[in-house]
Design an enzyme around this catalytic site. Structure first.
Site, PDB file in Angstrom:
ATOM      1  CG  MET A  13      40.709  39.523  39.394  1.00 28.88           C
ATOM      2  SD  MET A  13      41.207  40.738  38.146  1.00 28.88           S
ATOM      3  CE  MET A  13      39.766  41.798  38.158  1.00 28.88           C
ATOM      4  CD  GLU A  33      45.258  42.969  42.941  1.00 26.74           C
ATOM      5  OE1 GLU A  33      44.257  43.415  42.344  1.00 26.74           O
ATOM      6  OE2 GLU A  33      46.364  42.799  42.364  1.00 26.74           O
TER       7      GLU A  33
HETATM    8 ZN   LIG Z   1      45.972  46.136  39.259  1.00 26.64          ZN
END
Ligand SMILES: [Zn+2]
Length: 867
Positions: free
Chosen positions: A263, A298
């Site tokens: 994330m 990311e």
């Molecule tokens: Zn992504």
């Protein structure tokens, strides 16, 4: 049965209020965490006397407006708080109590081992505090974290660290400030006792950025590859996109319990440890490649996703399709570009094409959803990336870069739509925006029918292209696409032929790149001096299925200059051979002969060659069947493999011996290629069930220093020499049982096994001490892999279906996101043979009849059963 509410794109309205700044304090205690949330609010819609905030599962302690208790001014239900207030500017303070230790959904603030961490995309933040939890509410954040020093020595937030303090009673504080406005889904917090590996990166404007990777203590020596990948990604984004990192610090934290891969939280990425930790003893070459690409992905989000974000979740592909395209381009630059392309297309076909063919098909920009978590799909990501790739092809490198610069310049610090991105692209011209936009609005994989005609008297060659556009899920007609189509006309020796396009009104993007836009289109080429061989959709220039009856795959396997086309030709030729066997029980000897064109060609890169030698997977073959029936294709596949291994045994053994270097663990392209090619031939040879070859495989397991070699050997023994596998499995387990990431591989080998009794072993493994139903990686490795094991899952007894249904129900109570991920295995329902279909129906109804089923699972099951 729960009520599922559908959300429509056309219902979008801007929020009535904007939270300009958010000042958060987290006081972490053993049993709970106290969240004090002070929001500077601005009223955007002057007519509005009420502000709506999202909040779920929160214990509300206090609400204040401008430091005065807001008694009688607000109402809460299970999903939101409505506050009556007609001020234009005010400070709203909300205090809530949350219980991260009891949070098994892994959304919001939760515990992974000894660490507290967050996952807020897409709608996790509302499990932390009341907030306008939607991406178009961009706020600056200050985060103060207070916790016990011994248990949580490391306290991390977004942005830069601005203050620390030691308190009495063994507690301490850290304050983080993120100067860049961001939506709440990018908010992150980590508290725990972690080891750290640090480095620095000097940006193009000479700023020094502190880079830190936080991992469980003892794992610090497994971060080298992740750190190297991060620095490469930072440099690449400067060179290729002119994008520089903006904060002083970039932190990555690896956690074991994570629903997704990773994330991109601003300045504080949280990663599934699978995509950070690696060394030669525990990670495969594929793992190393995966880390490089996810770390880059990311990082690239910092600009495409964070600085410019999505207005609403219907725009998800705006950040994901684009960022996947960016990470694919990065990996292509770091490694062999044609190998990268083959592996990207292979993944697209195995995941996205399957999705596009089933009941959950959707455009890259959906028009409605019930559960947004269900839309983190291969379509949004991988097909989205193909759409960006086509734009890149239309514009060419230089114009594409200018268009991207304009996009960054115009929309920085804004929450925008895919139309805004396309607007920036369109400013450079070079494509038909209106027609191209259909790629965003339509679903299902289109097919291109190709027909050739050559007139040797006139030296004229005609290519007739017909787009077959399937109706959408609702049965509505869809329009033809506008796309770039790369092709080459070759002579008998594989040399590209010269030609002229007869009709000057038809456009060529480039020599060798047609622009196709009509449902049916004819291209006539003159001055073609000999009957050509056609190589079409080179490098997979458009995400179409190609139907080309006159194709000469044997020729293309031997002569195509495009690496992707050679791979493609071997796949198609193998598919035809499998079809032929299923139809009349005969083995296609021409295919067996042509296979040598790849196997014996020493000019092909080893890694590319390993891909080309692979036979199509059952997942790909299933898509070609009118009615899915696993047994005949599985049998044909095995017999074809056997025939190839028998015919080329000596050549394969020579290749094996030439490239098997058990001591070599280097990660350069040559070493990885050597491992790939000799493991590819070993996987053929093992089919022969020959004692000497089995012995080679055992030696490989025992002597090789890399996990790549060991896990391949273990997998082959499990499938073809189970008696020999037993001791090695025991040995493997004993050696790695403390390492969860390696235990994932162990579980996957057993649940992917195609021999009898797999389901029983999978069921038993649920009681193994290494298995934990609360750790998504383990669930995916055991249950998820089983659901993709076509032979075991689709067994004619229906036991596979019943077992998965049971697991979906069980997991749904803990973690609906993981449960709905498993549910996607039922998507083939509609196309199954009658026996399997009836059995799968029972399993699906078992889920439907469950009282407390989440909207995540319900949405999928309803679509699959079409109710
Ligand atoms: Zn992504």
């Amino acid at each position: 049965m729960s009520q599922a509410k559908t959300i429509h794109l056309h219902d979008y309205t801007a929020p009535s209020h904007h939270i300009v700044h958010t000042d958060l304090t987290f006081e972490i205690f053993d049993e709970h965490t106290l969240v004090i949330n002070r929001m500077q609010v601005r009223r955007m819609d002057k007519e509005s006397g009420a502000m709506t905030l999202h909040g779920e599962g929160l214990t509300l302690l206090c609400v204040k407006v401008d430091d005065v208790k807001a008694e009688g001014q607000f109402e809460c239900d299970a999903e939101q708080m409505v506050l009556q207030c007609d001020k234009d500017e005010f400070v709203l303070q909300v205090v809530t109590k949350i219980y991260p230790d009891e949070n098994t959904t892994l959304e919001g603030l939760y515990r992974s081992g000894t660490i507290l961490c967050t996952q807020n995309e897409p709608e996790g933040f509302r499990h932390i505090t009341y907030f306008i939890d939607r991406p178009d509410n961009m706020s600056t954040f200050t985060t103060t974290i207070i916790a016990e020093t011994s248990r949580y020595p490391i306290l991390l937030g977004n942005g830069n660290l601005v203050e620390t303090e030691t308190y009495a009673e063994g507690r301490h504080m850290a304050k983080w400030e993120d100067p860049f406005a961001k939506p709440s889904y990018l908010f992150a917090l980590v508290a725990g006792d972690l080891g750290v590996v640090s480095d620095t990166f000097t940006t193009m404007s000479n700023r020094e950025i502190a880079l830190n990777i936080y991992v469980d203590r003892g794992n610090e020596n497994k971060c080298d590859h992740a750190m190297r990948s991060l620095k490469n990604a930072m440099k690449w984004d400067e060179e290729v996109y002119g994008r520089e990192y903006d904060l002083d610090i970039y932190n990555i934290v690896a956690v074991d319990s994570f629903n997704m891969g990773a994330m991109e939280n601003k300045g504080l990425n949280i990663f599934n440890s699978h995509y950070v930790l690696a060394d030669e003893d525990s990670a495969t070459d594929q793992n190393f490649m995966g880390i490089e690409s996810v770390i880059a992905h990311e990082y690239f989000h910092n600009w495409t996703g964070n600085r410019i974000t999505c207005r609403d979740w219907f725009q998800l592909t705006l950040k994901e399709g684009l960022t996947v395209f960016r990470d694919q381009s990065f990996s292509a630059d770091m490694n062999d570009a044609s190998v990268q392309r083959i592996s990207d297309v292979k993944a697209l076909r195995e995941r996205q094409f399957v999705e596009d063919a089933g009941p959950t098909a959707h455009p890259i920009k959906p028009k409605s959803y019930v559960e947004i978590n269900n839309f983190y799909t291969a379509t949004i990501y991988e097909k989205g990336a193909e759409v960006i790739r086509m734009l890149h092809t239309f514009l060419g490198e230089e114009k594409y870069r200018k268009a991207m610069d304009l996009y960054f310049e115009t929309f920085d610090a804004k929450a925008v739509r895919t139309e805004d991105f396309l607007w920036a692209m369109d400013q450079q011209g070079g494509f038909d925006l209106e027609r191209f936009s259909r790629w965003y609005a339509q679903e299902r994989t289109p097919t291109l029918k190709v027909h050739e005609h050559y007139d040797g008297v006139k030296n004229e060659y005609t290519l007739t292209l017909q787009q077959v556009i399937p109706a959408n899920v609702k049965g509505e007609k869809q329009l033809p696409y506008y796309f770039p189509l790369a092709f080459t006309l070759l002579d008998r020796d594989g040399v590209a032929l010269q030609w002229n396009l007869a009709d000057k009104r038809q456009t060529l993007l480039d020599k060798g790149m047609l622009i196709v836009q009509e449902e049916e289109e004819k291209f006539t080429f003159t001055e073609v001096t000999t009957e050509p061989k056609l190589s079409i959709n080179n490098n997979f220039s458009a995400p179409f299925k190609i139907e080309h009856d006159q194709a000469d795959y044997g020729f293309l396997m031997q002569f195509a200059s495009d690496g992707f086309i050679r791979y493609e030709a071997t796949q198609k030729a193998a598919m035809n051979a499998i079809d032929m066997f299923v139809e009349n029980g005969e083995i296609d000897t021409r295919y067996l002969v042509n296979f040598a064109a790849i196997l014996e060609d020493e000019s092909i890169g080893l890694e590319a060659k390993a891909f080309m030698l692979e036979l199509p997977t059952l997942s790909v073959l299933m898509q070609e069947q009118k009615e899915i029936d696993i047994a005949p294709i599985s049998k044909a596949l095995n017999l074809l493999k056997h025939a190839l291994a028998t015919r080329y045994k000596d050549t394969m053994l020579t290749i094996y011996q030439q490239f098997h270097k058990p001591e070599n663990s280097a990660l350069d392209a040559q070493s990885m290629g050597e491992r790939a090619i000799k493991n590819a031939v070993l996987s053929y040879l093992m089919v022969l069930e020959d004692e000497d070859i089995n012995a080679l495989c055992v030696v490989q397991y025992e002597n090789s220093v890399t996990m790549t070699d060991r896990i391949v050997a273990l997998d082959l023994l499990e499938n073809y020499a189970p008696d020999l596998a037993q001791d090695r499995l025991v040995h493997f387990y004993a050696r790695y049982k403390e390492n969860t990431l390696v235990m994932n591989k162990y579980l996957s080998v057993l649940s992917a096994s195609e021999r009898e009794g797999t389901i029983d072993r999978v069921q038993a493994l649920q009681n193994d001490p290494v298995y934990d139903v609360k750790v998504p990686n383990l669930v995916r490795a055991l249950i998820g892999v089983f659901a993709r094991n076509a032979v075991a899952f689709h067994a004619p007894t229906g036991h596979g279906y019943a077992f998965l249904a049971e697991k979906v129900i069980e997991l749904d109570a803990l973690n609906p996101q993981i449960a709905s991920g498993l549910t996607t295995a039922f998507r083939s329902y509609d196309r199954l043979n009658p026996n399997n279909k009836a059995l799968m129906k029972d399993a699906l109804e078992m889920i439907m009849n469950e009282k407390e089923i989440s909207s995540n699972v319900l949405e999928l099951v309803q679509k699959i059963l079409d109710v």
